[in-house]
Scaffold this motif. Structure first.
Motif, PDB file in Angstrom:
ATOM      1  N   SER A 108       0.840  -1.197   0.000  1.00 30.92           N
ATOM      2  CA  SER A 108       0.000   0.000   0.000  1.00 30.92           C
ATOM      3  C   SER A 108       0.877   1.249   0.000  1.00 30.92           C
ATOM      4  CB  SER A 108      -0.913   0.013   1.231  1.00 30.92           C
ATOM      5  OG  SER A 108      -1.804  -1.082   1.205  1.00 30.92           O
ATOM      6  N   ILE A 109       1.947   1.233   0.800  1.00 32.14           N
ATOM      7  CA  ILE A 109       2.877   2.360   0.833  1.00 32.14           C
ATOM      8  C   ILE A 109       3.560   2.510  -0.522  1.00 32.14           C
ATOM      9  CG2 ILE A 109       5.019   3.222   1.851  1.00 32.14           C
ATOM     10  CD1 ILE A 109       4.208   1.897   4.452  1.00 32.14           C
ATOM     11  N   SER A 110       3.981   1.381  -1.090  1.00 25.58           N
ATOM     12  CA  SER A 110       4.667   1.405  -2.377  1.00 25.58           C
ATOM     13  C   SER A 110       3.789   2.019  -3.456  1.00 25.58           C
ATOM     14  CB  SER A 110       5.071  -0.023  -2.772  1.00 25.58           C
ATOM     15  OG  SER A 110       5.711  -0.056  -4.022  1.00 25.58           O
ATOM     16  N   CYS A 111       2.514   1.669  -3.459  1.00 24.07           N
ATOM     17  CA  CYS A 111       1.603   2.171  -4.484  1.00 24.07           C
ATOM     18  C   CYS A 111       1.226   3.632  -4.262  1.00 24.07           C
ATOM     19  CB  CYS A 111       0.333   1.326  -4.510  1.00 24.07           C
ATOM     20  SG  CYS A 111       0.560  -0.339  -5.160  1.00 24.07           S
ATOM     21  N   LEU A 112       0.964   4.001  -3.018  1.00 20.81           N
ATOM     22  CA  LEU A 112       0.467   5.343  -2.739  1.00 20.81           C
ATOM     23  C   LEU A 112       1.576   6.395  -2.711  1.00 20.81           C
ATOM     24  CD1 LEU A 112      -2.126   4.530   0.061  1.00 20.81           C
ATOM     25  CD2 LEU A 112      -2.632   5.301  -2.252  1.00 20.81           C
ATOM     26  N   LEU A 113       2.757   6.022  -2.211  1.00 16.16           N
ATOM     27  CA  LEU A 113       3.824   7.000  -2.011  1.00 16.16           C
ATOM     28  C   LEU A 113       5.031   6.795  -2.907  1.00 16.16           C
ATOM     29  CD1 LEU A 113       3.807   7.108   1.903  1.00 16.16           C
ATOM     30  CD2 LEU A 113       2.704   8.708   0.331  1.00 16.16           C
ATOM     31  N   ASP A 114       5.281   5.544  -3.338  1.00 15.37           N
ATOM     32  CA  ASP A 114       6.458   5.225  -4.144  1.00 15.37           C
ATOM     33  C   ASP A 114       7.713   5.857  -3.525  1.00 15.37           C
ATOM     34  OD1 ASP A 114       7.817   4.028  -6.256  1.00 15.37           O
ATOM     35  OD2 ASP A 114       7.585   5.764  -7.563  1.00 15.37           O
ATOM     36  N   PRO A 115       8.027   5.526  -2.263  1.00 13.99           N
ATOM     37  CA  PRO A 115       9.103   6.229  -1.561  1.00 13.99           C
ATOM     38  C   PRO A 115      10.489   5.920  -2.120  1.00 13.99           C
ATOM     39  CG  PRO A 115       8.332   4.371  -0.264  1.00 13.99           C
ATOM     40  CD  PRO A 115       7.403   4.483  -1.429  1.00 13.99           C
ATOM     41  N   HIS A 116      11.416   6.827  -1.837  1.00 19.20           N
ATOM     42  CA  HIS A 116      12.803   6.634  -2.244  1.00 19.20           C
ATOM     43  C   HIS A 116      13.551   5.752  -1.241  1.00 19.20           C
ATOM     44  CE1 HIS A 116      11.665  10.372  -4.355  1.00 19.20           C
ATOM     45  NE2 HIS A 116      12.507   9.957  -5.273  1.00 19.20           N
ATOM     46  N   LYS A 117      13.134   5.833   0.037  1.00 18.11           N
ATOM     47  CA  LYS A 117      13.803   5.035   1.063  1.00 18.11           C
ATOM     48  C   LYS A 117      12.824   4.691   2.167  1.00 18.11           C
ATOM     49  CE  LYS A 117      18.040   4.578   3.748  1.00 18.11           C
ATOM     50  NZ  LYS A 117      18.465   3.335   3.100  1.00 18.11           N
ATOM     51  N   MET A 118      13.008   3.476   2.738  1.00 19.90           N
ATOM     52  CA  MET A 118      12.149   3.012   3.816  1.00 19.90           C
ATOM     53  C   MET A 118      13.025   2.353   4.887  1.00 19.90           C
ATOM     54  SD  MET A 118       8.832   0.435   3.532  1.00 19.90           S
ATOM     55  CE  MET A 118       8.220   1.328   2.096  1.00 19.90           C
ATOM     56  N   VAL A 119      12.869   2.821   6.121  1.00 17.58           N
ATOM     57  CA  VAL A 119      13.642   2.276   7.245  1.00 17.58           C
ATOM     58  C   VAL A 119      12.677   1.673   8.252  1.00 17.58           C
ATOM     59  CG1 VAL A 119      15.177   2.834   9.167  1.00 17.58           C
ATOM     60  CG2 VAL A 119      15.552   3.896   6.937  1.00 17.58           C
ATOM     61  N   PHE A 120      13.057   0.517   8.810  1.00 19.72           N
ATOM     62  CA  PHE A 120      12.203  -0.213   9.748  1.00 19.72           C
ATOM     63  C   PHE A 120      12.794  -0.183  11.152  1.00 19.72           C
ATOM     64  CE2 PHE A 120      11.378  -1.901   5.595  1.00 19.72           C
ATOM     65  CZ  PHE A 120      10.003  -2.103   5.570  1.00 19.72           C
ATOM     66  N   GLY A 121      11.924   0.039  12.122  1.00 24.00           N
ATOM     67  CA  GLY A 121      12.306  -0.025  13.520  1.00 24.00           C
ATOM     68  C   GLY A 121      11.240  -0.745  14.317  1.00 24.00           C
ATOM     69  N   GLY A 122      11.416  -0.773  15.629  1.00 26.05           N
ATOM     70  CA  GLY A 122      10.492  -1.506  16.494  1.00 26.05           C
ATOM     71  C   GLY A 122      11.072  -2.854  16.857  1.00 26.05           C
ATOM     72  N   SER A 123      10.728  -3.341  18.033  1.00 29.90           N
ATOM     73  CA  SER A 123      11.374  -4.532  18.586  1.00 29.90           C
ATOM     74  C   SER A 123      11.202  -5.783  17.731  1.00 29.90           C
ATOM     75  CB  SER A 123      10.835  -4.808  19.995  1.00 29.90           C
ATOM     76  OG  SER A 123       9.422  -4.982  19.968  1.00 29.90           O
ATOM     77  N   VAL A 124      10.053  -5.932  17.062  1.00 34.19           N
ATOM     78  CA  VAL A 124       9.814  -7.159  16.298  1.00 34.19           C
ATOM     79  C   VAL A 124      10.844  -7.329  15.190  1.00 34.19           C
ATOM     80  CG1 VAL A 124       8.228  -8.304  14.692  1.00 34.19           C
ATOM     81  CG2 VAL A 124       7.358  -7.360  16.830  1.00 34.19           C
ATOM     82  N   ILE A 125      11.099  -6.281  14.425  1.00 30.79           N
ATOM     83  CA  ILE A 125      12.026  -6.436  13.294  1.00 30.79           C
ATOM     84  C   ILE A 125      13.477  -6.157  13.676  1.00 30.79           C
ATOM     85  CG2 ILE A 125      11.746  -4.084  12.405  1.00 30.79           C
ATOM     86  CD1 ILE A 125      11.754  -5.508   9.565  1.00 30.79           C
ATOM     87  N   VAL A 126      13.700  -5.250  14.622  1.00 33.09           N
ATOM     88  CA  VAL A 126      15.078  -4.974  15.053  1.00 33.09           C
ATOM     89  C   VAL A 126      15.704  -6.211  15.691  1.00 33.09           C
ATOM     90  CG1 VAL A 126      16.445  -3.691  16.754  1.00 33.09           C
ATOM     91  CG2 VAL A 126      14.847  -2.479  15.273  1.00 33.09           C
ATOM     92  N   ASN A 127      14.912  -6.951  16.459  1.00 34.73           N
ATOM     93  CA  ASN A 127      15.420  -8.157  17.118  1.00 34.73           C
ATOM     94  C   ASN A 127      15.405  -9.388  16.213  1.00 34.73           C
ATOM     95  OD1 ASN A 127      15.828  -6.744  19.510  1.00 34.73           O
ATOM     96  ND2 ASN A 127      13.759  -7.169  20.246  1.00 34.73           N
ATOM     97  N   ASN A 128      14.740  -9.272  15.066  1.00 32.15           N
ATOM     98  CA  ASN A 128      14.650 -10.395  14.131  1.00 32.15           C
ATOM     99  C   ASN A 128      14.890  -9.897  12.709  1.00 32.15           C
ATOM    100  OD1 ASN A 128      13.452 -12.529  16.115  1.00 32.15           O
ATOM    101  ND2 ASN A 128      12.140 -10.740  16.345  1.00 32.15           N
ATOM    102  N   PRO A 129      16.115  -9.481  12.414  1.00 33.75           N
ATOM    103  CA  PRO A 129      16.404  -8.817  11.133  1.00 33.75           C
ATOM    104  C   PRO A 129      16.169  -9.680   9.897  1.00 33.75           C
ATOM    105  CG  PRO A 129      18.431  -9.300  12.347  1.00 33.75           C
ATOM    106  CD  PRO A 129      17.305  -9.535  13.289  1.00 33.75           C
ATOM    107  N   PHE A 130      16.107 -11.013  10.065  1.00 34.32           N
ATOM    108  CA  PHE A 130      15.841 -11.880   8.911  1.00 34.32           C
ATOM    109  C   PHE A 130      14.467 -11.600   8.303  1.00 34.32           C
ATOM    110  CE2 PHE A 130      14.047 -14.187  12.516  1.00 34.32           C
ATOM    111  CZ  PHE A 130      12.836 -14.640  12.021  1.00 34.32           C
ATOM    112  N   LEU A 131      13.584 -10.949   9.087  1.00 30.40           N
ATOM    113  CA  LEU A 131      12.244 -10.637   8.571  1.00 30.40           C
ATOM    114  C   LEU A 131      12.308  -9.717   7.359  1.00 30.40           C
ATOM    115  CD1 LEU A 131      10.169 -10.052  11.844  1.00 30.40           C
ATOM    116  CD2 LEU A 131       9.964 -11.952  10.231  1.00 30.40           C
ATOM    117  N   LEU A 132      13.313  -8.863   7.309  1.00 34.28           N
ATOM    118  CA  LEU A 132      13.399  -7.918   6.194  1.00 34.28           C
ATOM    119  C   LEU A 132      13.525  -8.650   4.870  1.00 34.28           C
ATOM    120  CD1 LEU A 132      13.551  -5.034   5.162  1.00 34.28           C
ATOM    121  CD2 LEU A 132      16.031  -5.091   5.544  1.00 34.28           C
TER     122      LEU A 132
END
Length: 300
Positions: free
Chosen positions: A232-256
């Protein structure tokens, strides 16, 4: 060298830090929250400020101002914490109270995700005319958008990624809001049902996945749900860069990697440029404190 105090307020803890104008975190302390009462909660904020000053050997004379990240809806202009799910601060005039307490004119408040996003935007060093998105995946899911050097706020509720409906495939769940099928508590509930266990933590779920004792389809479904939200973000905003934070992904980087694989399957070739510009926060759990401190020096 100019310094500020950054405060990241949550329902379980309050983090306070001394931040330089360049974004260096000189000292950080954590204090347990007390959300049982609005004044007791504010007293904990004061305690956090007092502790970080004491432990850093700085005084208020060395501080330019205070930046505060607060959950929920915030009136930045008037310095009021309007509403939060996890704090007793409905219509709480936090800026006025902090000025009264510390005598500092420069007090900057904003939503906690926006504060974290500001730190990540500065760290990412994207061009000012580019679109930047920060996504947090933790006990909740949300995002913040910075476009042309300014936050995109909409009418005040922009960035609530966790409210987007997605099609969850496991157990015929059907259409659900993203936060209900991909945030930390949702992962725990899904694992409890799928594995027929009680009181399993998110940490245990991911540990089980890593050592092969947790069914793969739990993580498969969670990452697919997240990819739908990101599309949804990709379609609506088509951003140049996206950074992820929060304990779920920071502690489990393989999710990216898993999310990127899923997202690619939804995208057109012209949208896939973002795949190479998706990364996990290097500031990790400090981004809220750092961003709050930095906002003292530069408002968005």
């Amino acid at each position: 060298m100019k310094n500020a105090i950054g405060i990241d307020i949550g329902g379980t803890k309050i983090a306070a830090g001394i931040i330089t104008e360049s974004g260096e975190l000189l000292k950080r302390v954590d204090v347990k929250s007390d959300p049982s009462d609005r004044e007791k909660m504010f007293a904990k904020v004061l305690e956090a400020v007092g502790q970080v000053l004491e432990k850093s050997s700085y005084s208020l004379d060395d501080i330019e101002g205070i930046g505060v990240g607060v959950p929920g809806k915030v009136d930045c202009e008037n310095g009021v914490a309007i509403f939060q799910n996890n704090l007793p601060w409905k219509q709480f005039p936090i800026t006025a109270r902090l000025r009264e307490q510390f005598g500092l004119e420069q007090i900057s408040i904003d939503n906690d995700v926006y504060m974290a996003a500001f730190a990540e935007w500065k760290a990412a060093q994207v061009k000012r005319n580019e679109t930047f998105v920060y996504v947090t995946i933790s006990t909740g899911i949300s995002c913040s958008i910075i476009q042309n050097g300014s936050f995109f706020r909409g009418a005040g509720f922009a960035g609530e990624l966790g409210l987007i409906p997605v099609l969850s495939k496991v157990d015929n769940k059907g259409i659900k809001r993203l936060e209900k099928v991909a945030a930390g508590p949702a992962i725990e509930k899904l694992a409890e049902k799928e594995l027929q266990v009680e009181n399993i933590s998110t940490k245990e779920v991911f540990a089980g996945y890593a050592n092969g004792t947790c069914e793969y389809r739990i993580i498969e479904d969670v990452t697919d749900n997240l990819a739908q939200g990101l599309y949804s973000i990709s379609c609506l905003l088509d951003p140049h860069k996206m950074v992820f934070g929060g304990s779920v992904i920071v502690n489990n980087p393989f999710l990216l990697k898993l999310m990127k694989e899923k997202l690619k399957s939804y995208q057109l070739p012209e949208q896939q440029h973002i795949l190479g510009q998706m990364s996990i926060s290097t500031l990790k759990q400090d981004n809220g404190v750092v961003g709050a401190g930095l906002r003292v020096f530069e408002r968005l």
